[in-house]
Design a protein around this motif. Structure first.
Motif, PDB file in Angstrom:
ATOM      1  N   LYS A 239      39.938  48.917  24.665  1.00 43.71           N
ATOM      2  CA  LYS A 239      38.883  48.018  25.155  1.00 43.71           C
ATOM      3  C   LYS A 239      38.245  47.236  24.008  1.00 43.71           C
ATOM      4  O   LYS A 239      38.195  47.681  22.864  1.00 43.71           O
ATOM      5  CB  LYS A 239      37.800  48.828  25.865  1.00 43.71           C
ATOM      6  N   ARG A 240      37.743  46.050  24.347  1.00 41.61           N
ATOM      7  CA  ARG A 240      36.997  45.207  23.421  1.00 41.61           C
ATOM      8  C   ARG A 240      35.600  44.968  23.966  1.00 41.61           C
ATOM      9  O   ARG A 240      35.412  44.866  25.175  1.00 41.61           O
ATOM     10  CB  ARG A 240      37.644  43.830  23.277  1.00 41.61           C
TER      11      ARG A 240
ATOM     12  N   SER B  60      40.836  42.125  31.498  1.00 39.87           N
ATOM     13  CA  SER B  60      40.811  43.504  31.988  1.00 39.87           C
ATOM     14  C   SER B  60      40.466  44.509  30.899  1.00 39.87           C
ATOM     15  O   SER B  60      40.170  45.674  31.191  1.00 39.87           O
ATOM     16  CB  SER B  60      42.170  43.870  32.599  1.00 39.87           C
ATOM     17  N   SER B  61      40.476  44.058  29.630  1.00 39.44           N
ATOM     18  CA  SER B  61      40.187  44.964  28.508  1.00 39.44           C
ATOM     19  C   SER B  61      38.807  44.720  27.895  1.00 39.44           C
ATOM     20  O   SER B  61      38.468  45.322  26.878  1.00 39.44           O
ATOM     21  CB  SER B  61      41.260  44.801  27.418  1.00 39.44           C
TER      22      SER B  61
ATOM     23  N   GLN C 233      34.761  44.913  27.739  1.00 34.52           N
ATOM     24  CA  GLN C 233      33.576  45.632  28.162  1.00 34.52           C
ATOM     25  C   GLN C 233      32.388  44.765  27.723  1.00 34.52           C
ATOM     26  O   GLN C 233      32.192  44.524  26.535  1.00 34.52           O
ATOM     27  CB  GLN C 233      33.526  47.013  27.490  1.00 34.52           C
TER      28      GLN C 233
ATOM     29  N   ASP D   9      34.549  54.041  23.108  1.00 32.53           N
ATOM     30  CA  ASP D   9      34.754  53.290  24.346  1.00 32.53           C
ATOM     31  C   ASP D   9      35.450  51.965  24.087  1.00 32.53           C
ATOM     32  O   ASP D   9      36.103  51.419  24.975  1.00 32.53           O
ATOM     33  CB  ASP D   9      33.412  53.029  25.040  1.00 32.53           C
ATOM     34  N   VAL D  10      35.261  51.395  22.886  1.00 36.31           N
ATOM     35  CA  VAL D  10      35.932  50.156  22.497  1.00 36.31           C
ATOM     36  C   VAL D  10      36.536  50.349  21.109  1.00 36.31           C
ATOM     37  O   VAL D  10      36.059  51.170  20.315  1.00 36.31           O
ATOM     38  CB  VAL D  10      34.965  48.941  22.478  1.00 36.31           C
TER      39      VAL D  10
ATOM     40  N   THR E 247      34.583  45.087  18.567  1.00 36.61           N
ATOM     41  CA  THR E 247      33.575  44.406  19.372  1.00 36.61           C
ATOM     42  C   THR E 247      32.917  43.296  18.573  1.00 36.61           C
ATOM     43  O   THR E 247      32.953  43.305  17.337  1.00 36.61           O
ATOM     44  CB  THR E 247      32.502  45.412  19.846  1.00 36.61           C
TER      45      THR E 247
END
Length: 343
Positions: free
Chosen positions: A154-155, A201-202, A204, A220-221, A224
């Protein structure tokens, strides 16, 4: 009464702070930023003047400020705003025009910090941030941020069109000097959203400056966008975060006085105090954002200066956010962004 004691009491009365027993409400963006402001601005101002500062937080929403200005029921005195909101609010009569004779010499500030309704507080950057201990190699810019194969996971991105659309175009190979020219065209906007589709979709989405770093810590990522000052503060607390300044976007936050504030002169006195080199030095040492008063740089330790957005090596491939662009196009692009996010 002893004449000497009477004389001392008289002198103490004369020397007492001019604004003793007064109160001033100052509203900022909270978090580490507010903590730094309390240390560098609020407490020293109270100590010097006797004025009690009531500190409050907000998320930059202009609606509440507009209601105060329109109704005349102003409960905030000084407020921290970003550049587009300052320019727009000044033109719409939401903020009071400042009396610069009470603030200081305009020549002592970087040009972008000087305006009719605002005084720049600090320069901040939004940078690509990651934990090098959790990645096989260091991302070199926004193209790597978009590379889901090389960096799966995730990003984190700030929820909003501003910054997000610029980063998408940078990831697509657009030179930073051409960003706003291209983004001012339908072709450029479509190109930015098309690029965002690749990683939608990736993503956050974060709403407050504390969230992206909390997500990095939690895993979680994997990387960022984040505010440089918060990242450096986290580094000093022991976090192994790294910043990639290549492709960063910088802007200023400003002090402004809400229209109808009953204590305008006192508010200007606070802004003048907070804008002095020593107060700005203390603020920068508490949270590493670039000072707007050029005299503050001479007071800073070299090691502190190297971590600021204003350091030459950090500015090399950075770009100033175009406030006028976002005033002209912001409403439309935010609507399109929200529609895209909710698809």
């Amino acid at each position: 009464m002893n004449k000497k004691i009477a004389a001392v009491l008289l002198l103490a009365t004369i020397a007492s702070p001019l604004y003793a027993a007064e109160k001033l409400t100052v509203v900022s963006f909270g978090g580490n930023n507010r903590q730094a402001q309390e240390k560098a601005f609020y407490k020293p101002f109270t100590a010097q003047t006797g004025v009690a500062i009531t500190a409050d937080d907000y998320n930059g929403e202009m609606a509440k400020i507009k209601v105060m200005a329109d109704t005349g029921k102003t409960s905030w005195d000084v407020v921290e705003v970003e550049s587009p909101e300052l320019i727009r609010g000044c033109s719409e009569g939401v903020f009071e025009p400042l009396d610069w004779s009470r603030i200081g010499n305009k020549e002592d500030f970087i040009p972008a910090a000087v305006s009719d309704c605002g005084v720049g507080i600090f320069i901040w950057s939004t940078v690509l941030t990651y934990d090098p201990n959790k990645l096989a190699s260091s991302p070199q810019g926004w193209a790597d941020f978009w590379d889901l194969k090389k960096y799966p996971g995730k990003r984190g991105l700030r929820r909003g069109a501003k910054f997000t659309l610029e980063f998408a175009l940078l990831a697509d190979g657009v030179d930073n000097k051409d960003l706003y020219t291209l983004l001012g065209t339908e072709e450029g906007v479509k190109r930015a959203f098309k690029k965002l589709d690749e990683i939608k979709s990736s993503i956050q989405w974060w709403d407050s400056g504390a969230q992206p770093l909390q997500w990095l810590i939690a895993g979680d990522v994997v990387m960022t966008s984040a505010y440089n000052g918060r990242v450096t503060s986290a580094q000093e607390e022991g976090q192994s975060f790294a910043m990639q300044w290549n492709g960063s976007l910088y802007d200023l936050d400003h002090w402004a006085i809400v229209k109808g504030a009953p204590k305008k002169e006192l508010a200007e006195r606070f802004i003048a105090f907070a804008s002095e080199p020593m107060q700005q030095k203390n603020f920068v040492e508490a949270i590493p954002y670039g000072p707007s008063n050029t005299g503050a740089m001479d007071l800073l330790d070299k090691r502190v200066g190297e971590k600021l957005p204003t350091a030459p090596q950090n500015l090399k491939n950075a770009r100033a956010t175009d406030a006028e662009f976002w005033i002209d196009h912001g409403e439309d692009l935010e609507e399109r962004f929200n529609a895209w996010v909710n698809k």
